[in-house]
Design a protein around this motif. Structure first.
Motif, mmCIF file in Angstrom:
data_model
loop_
_atom_site.group_PDB
_atom_site.id
_atom_site.type_symbol
_atom_site.label_atom_id
_atom_site.label_comp_id
_atom_site.label_asym_id
_atom_site.label_seq_id
_atom_site.Cartn_x
_atom_site.Cartn_y
_atom_site.Cartn_z
ATOM 1 N N GLU A 23 0.813 -1.218 0.000
ATOM 2 C CA GLU A 23 0.000 0.000 0.000
ATOM 3 C C GLU A 23 0.843 1.263 0.000
ATOM 4 N N GLY A 24 1.692 1.360 -1.037
ATOM 5 C CA GLY A 24 2.467 2.572 -1.240
ATOM 6 C C GLY A 24 3.918 2.476 -0.846
ATOM 7 N N LYS A 25 4.323 1.354 -0.263
ATOM 8 C CA LYS A 25 5.702 1.217 0.195
ATOM 9 C C LYS A 25 6.475 0.155 -0.581
ATOM 10 N N GLY A 26 5.947 -0.261 -1.726
ATOM 11 C CA GLY A 26 6.641 -1.216 -2.571
ATOM 12 C C GLY A 26 5.788 -2.418 -2.921
ATOM 13 N N LEU A 27 6.246 -3.133 -3.961
ATOM 14 C CA LEU A 27 5.549 -4.312 -4.458
ATOM 15 C C LEU A 27 6.506 -5.496 -4.520
ATOM 16 N N CYS A 28 5.995 -6.660 -4.179
ATOM 17 C CA CYS A 28 6.724 -7.914 -4.334
ATOM 18 C C CYS A 28 5.911 -8.740 -5.321
ATOM 19 N N ALA A 29 6.455 -8.971 -6.534
ATOM 20 C CA ALA A 29 5.661 -9.536 -7.625
ATOM 21 C C ALA A 29 6.314 -10.763 -8.253
#
Length: 133
Positions: A23-29
């Motif tokens: 939620e705005g602090k980065g993505l792990c994909a």
């Protein structure tokens, strides 16, 4: 955390992106598809202003790559991670694993095209979902 999904293509040419959002602090994909999804490497992309930026929205991304030996999936993961980081202005960790046995050049091109389409769908979905946060 929330999981967001996007896809492009059909059958053995389908590409998927599943990501955990902080939620705005980065993505792990995870970028995966083909016949055998797997972990072939990870790309980390961190957005930043270009050093010669003319505007405060003129971004690029710093990139770090960790590839499994003899795998080339990170070659498509680099531009996808950069696109996502720059468009979403968040750091992203993107693990990739796409495989089709004895893929022709045309099949590889189609998979690469579907990777970009899946990323664009993901970006659109993520922006819509985060507008309400």
């Amino acid at each position: 955390m929330k999981i967001i999904h996007a896809s492009a293509g059909d059958g053995r040419y389908a590409i998927h992106i599943d990501a955990f959002s902080t939620e705005g602090k980065g993505l792990c994909a995870f970028l995966y598809g083909g016949e055998i999804p797997h972990n072939s490497g990870t790309v980390v992309a961190v957005p930043r202003l270009k050093s010669n930026a003319a505007h405060n929205h003129d971004f690029t991304a710093d990139i770090w790559i960790s590839a499994v030996p003899h795998h080339k999936d990170t070659e498509i993961a680099v531009p996808i991670a950069k696109l996502m980081a720059v468009q979403l202005n968040e750091p992203i960790s993107l693990t990739a694993g796409i495989h089709i046995d004895k893929a022709s050049r045309e099949e590889i091109n189609l998979l690469c095209h579907n990777c970009k389409e899946a990323a664009l769908h993901f970006i659109e979905t993520y922006k819509k979902e985060t507008e309400s946060i």
